[in-house]
Design an enzyme around this catalytic site. Structure first.
Site, PDB file in Angstrom:
ATOM      1  N   ASN A   1      27.486 -45.326 -46.461  1.00 11.80           N
ATOM      2  CA  ASN A   1      27.486 -46.602 -47.184  1.00 11.80           C
ATOM      3  C   ASN A   1      27.157 -46.298 -48.644  1.00 11.80           C
ATOM      4  O   ASN A   1      26.005 -46.063 -48.993  1.00 11.80           O
ATOM      5  CB  ASN A   1      26.435 -47.520 -46.545  1.00 11.80           C
ATOM      6  CG  ASN A   1      26.395 -48.888 -47.193  1.00 11.80           C
ATOM      7  OD1 ASN A   1      27.033 -49.137 -48.219  1.00 11.80           O
ATOM      8  ND2 ASN A   1      25.634 -49.791 -46.596  1.00 11.80           N
TER       9      ASN A   1
ATOM     10  N   ARG B   1      31.602 -47.686 -45.141  1.00 10.17           N
ATOM     11  CA  ARG B   1      31.517 -49.129 -45.335  1.00 10.17           C
ATOM     12  C   ARG B   1      32.185 -49.464 -46.666  1.00 10.17           C
ATOM     13  O   ARG B   1      31.875 -48.859 -47.696  1.00 10.17           O
ATOM     14  CB  ARG B   1      30.064 -49.561 -45.402  1.00 10.17           C
ATOM     15  CG  ARG B   1      29.954 -51.028 -45.686  1.00 10.17           C
ATOM     16  CD  ARG B   1      28.614 -51.392 -46.242  1.00 10.17           C
ATOM     17  NE  ARG B   1      28.592 -52.822 -46.509  1.00 10.17           N
ATOM     18  CZ  ARG B   1      27.765 -53.385 -47.366  1.00 10.17           C
ATOM     19  NH1 ARG B   1      26.906 -52.654 -48.038  1.00 10.17           N
ATOM     20  NH2 ARG B   1      27.801 -54.675 -47.566  1.00 10.17           N
TER      21      ARG B   1
ATOM     22  N   HIS C   1      29.554 -59.612 -45.134  1.00 17.69           N
ATOM     23  CA  HIS C   1      28.669 -59.315 -43.990  1.00 17.69           C
ATOM     24  C   HIS C   1      29.439 -59.383 -42.666  1.00 17.69           C
ATOM     25  O   HIS C   1      28.845 -59.597 -41.607  1.00 17.69           O
ATOM     26  CB  HIS C   1      27.496 -60.321 -43.875  1.00 17.69           C
ATOM     27  CG  HIS C   1      26.538 -60.322 -45.029  1.00 17.69           C
ATOM     28  ND1 HIS C   1      26.038 -61.470 -45.564  1.00 17.69           N
ATOM     29  CD2 HIS C   1      25.999 -59.318 -45.743  1.00 17.69           C
ATOM     30  CE1 HIS C   1      25.213 -61.183 -46.558  1.00 17.69           C
ATOM     31  NE2 HIS C   1      25.186 -59.867 -46.697  1.00 17.69           N
TER      32      HIS C   1
ATOM     33  N   ARG D   1      20.329 -64.730 -55.860  1.00 17.69           N
ATOM     34  CA  ARG D   1      21.602 -65.420 -56.109  1.00 17.69           C
ATOM     35  C   ARG D   1      21.454 -66.924 -55.882  1.00 17.69           C
ATOM     36  O   ARG D   1      20.765 -67.337 -54.945  1.00 17.69           O
ATOM     37  CB  ARG D   1      22.692 -64.883 -55.186  1.00 17.69           C
ATOM     38  CG  ARG D   1      23.150 -63.493 -55.569  1.00 17.69           C
ATOM     39  CD  ARG D   1      24.141 -62.937 -54.562  1.00 17.69           C
ATOM     40  NE  ARG D   1      23.685 -61.647 -54.077  1.00 17.69           N
ATOM     41  CZ  ARG D   1      24.178 -61.016 -53.015  1.00 17.69           C
ATOM     42  NH1 ARG D   1      25.156 -61.556 -52.321  1.00 17.69           N
ATOM     43  NH2 ARG D   1      23.700 -59.850 -52.655  1.00 17.69           N
TER      44      ARG D   1
ATOM     45  N   GLU E   1      25.099 -52.623 -38.391  1.00 12.68           N
ATOM     46  CA  GLU E   1      26.422 -52.450 -38.999  1.00 12.68           C
ATOM     47  C   GLU E   1      26.895 -50.999 -38.892  1.00 12.68           C
ATOM     48  O   GLU E   1      28.085 -50.742 -38.715  1.00 12.68           O
ATOM     49  CB  GLU E   1      26.353 -52.887 -40.474  1.00 12.68           C
ATOM     50  CG  GLU E   1      26.171 -54.386 -40.613  1.00 12.68           C
ATOM     51  CD  GLU E   1      25.545 -54.820 -41.933  1.00 12.68           C
ATOM     52  OE1 GLU E   1      24.319 -54.671 -42.079  1.00 12.68           O
ATOM     53  OE2 GLU E   1      26.279 -55.293 -42.809  1.00 12.68           O
TER      54      GLU E   1
END
Ligand code: ADP
Length: 399
Positions: A7, A91, A180, A241, A385
């Site tokens: 990743n 990823r 996601h 965010r 993941e």
């Protein structure tokens, strides 16, 4: 059969090495501060002592070379030689409309990922660096790309289009992609397995809430809507965010404060959310501490976070005309009993009822936190993941 999962971020690189015969993790680790002074490599071989090494790692190529050195090291290693790595799974954040599922890396795949840099300027370049560096350090080893957006490619047009001139979609592919996806895929399947029911028969809402956060409506086993949009800024209030806001605010504030495009992007991505409202932190642990001590700003930040999350759950229950399962995952979802409790307490109109004691249990396994009377099964499912990436990689290279 061993699969290395990578990743790549712009200045970091996480890795996990799997033995796919039993899906066990042989080693994992992280390279931080790539391209800065004193980069840090933390290597955790399973069953052996963890090592941390500080050195100069200027780019991803060196990072992967150092990772391979650690994986094959006499003392800290778990492999005799790099040739034991049979495949690499990466990823990738943005797969656009090119990738509806994971893919073997070839020239076309790399070209498509590059073409998407425009839509994911912070993320896709890092993925490309990770892929190139793996090709250099593990020549001939097949590589697979797994996308955060792929699971959401099943969304219908009514969910992914914005109500703006169609030409913007035709020319620039302005639409909802969602992110996601690997996590929403994993936890929705794991939830169905846990309940012993086919996912196809369930209406599931998955709440992946960490630093970033998104909610997905999974119906008939596929993603039918998700809260993040063309970028990971839309939807829930997050650590730093803003999530949803009136789009007219952007030009208004730019005009008043004489902000550039990148300044307003920075404000909405890095200086908003929990951080902005609490004035203390983007981390839910600190917000919860503030809440418990009666700090008014932390309390407001917590209330806004919970309120917005709950409104989204309600809207996805409406989107699917019901909900059978609500799943919490990621940093906040897996660990914050108070966030889960506050959200669920106010979902009684859906028949949600959680067991306070079960909600407090800490475990690395999927678990139920709803009561036997609850009309909705409420589960906490730790996400994984990396395992999805390893499985997809294994599956594709054995095709
Ligand atoms: P990312 O979105 O970067 O992958 P994670 O899913 O790991 O992040 O989530 C990180 C966030 O999880 C932290 O910022 C913190 O807010 C939250 N978190 C972690 N542990 C706890 C906890 N015990 N209680 C509340 N929040 C937690």
């Amino acid at each position: 059969m061993k699969v290395l999962v990578i990743n790549s971020g712009s200045s970091s690189l996480k890795y996990q090495l799997y033995d796919m015969t039993d899906e066990s993790v042989l080693a994992k680790g992280l390279v931080e501060r790539i391209g800065m002074d004193s980069s840090i490599l933390t290597h955790k071989p399973t069953g052996k002592e963890e090592v941390t090494e500080v050195s100069e790692i200027l780019e991803h190529n060196t990072a992967i070379r150092k990772v391979i050195e650690k994986l094959t090291d006499k003392t800290h290693g778990v492999l005799e030689s790099v040739s034991e790595i049979n495949a690499v799974g990466h990823r990738v954040v943005h797969g656009g409309e090119f990738f509806k599922e994971s893919a073997i890396v070839d020239q076309q795949a790399k070209k498509d990922i590059r073409a998407l840099i425009d839509l994911a300027p912070l993320h896709n370049p890092a993925a490309i660096m990770g892929i190139d560096a793996s090709e250099v350090n593990m020549p001939g080893v097949p590589q697979v790309v797994v996308f955060d957006t792929a699971f959401h490619q099943t969304m219908p047009e009514k969910a992914y289009l914005y109500a703006i001139p169609r030409v913007l979609y035709n020319k620039y592919k302005v639409r909802r992609y969602g992110f996601h996806g690997t996590s929403h895929y994993y936890v929705s399947h794991a939830a169905a397995d846990f309940l012993g029911k086919p996912l196809e028969d369930l209406k599931v809402i998955t709440a992946h809430i960490g630093n970033g956060g998104s909610l997905t409506a999974v119906q008939g086993g596929i993603s039918v809507d998700t809260s993040m949009g063309m970028t990971p800024l839309e939807g829930l209030m997050m650590g730093t965010r803003s999530g949803d806001l009136d789009p007219a605010i952007v030009p208004y504030v730019m005009n008043k404060e004489e902000l550039t495009v990148s300044e307003v992007n920075l404000m909405l991505n890095k200086h908003s959310g929990l951080q902005a409202i609490s004035g203390i932190s983007s981390d839910m642990r600190e917000i919860t501490d503030g809440l418990e001590k009666g700090d008014p700003h932390s309390t407001l930040a917590f209330e806004m976070y919970e309120y917005r999350l709950r409104k989204y759950i309600g809207s996805y229950a409406a989107a699917m005309n019901g909900v059978d399962v609500l799943v919490f995952t990621a940093g906040v979802g897996e660990n914050s009993a108070i966030v889960r409790k506050s959200v669920c307490e106010n979902l009684s109109y859906l028949g949600v009822e959680i067991d306070e004691e079960l909600n407090k249990v800490r475990s690395g396994d999927p678990r139920r936190i709803s009561t036997p009377n609850s009309k909705v099964e409420v589960l906490v499912v730790p996400t994984n993941e990396e395992l999805v990436i390893a499985r997809d990689t294994y599956k594709l290279i054995n095709k």
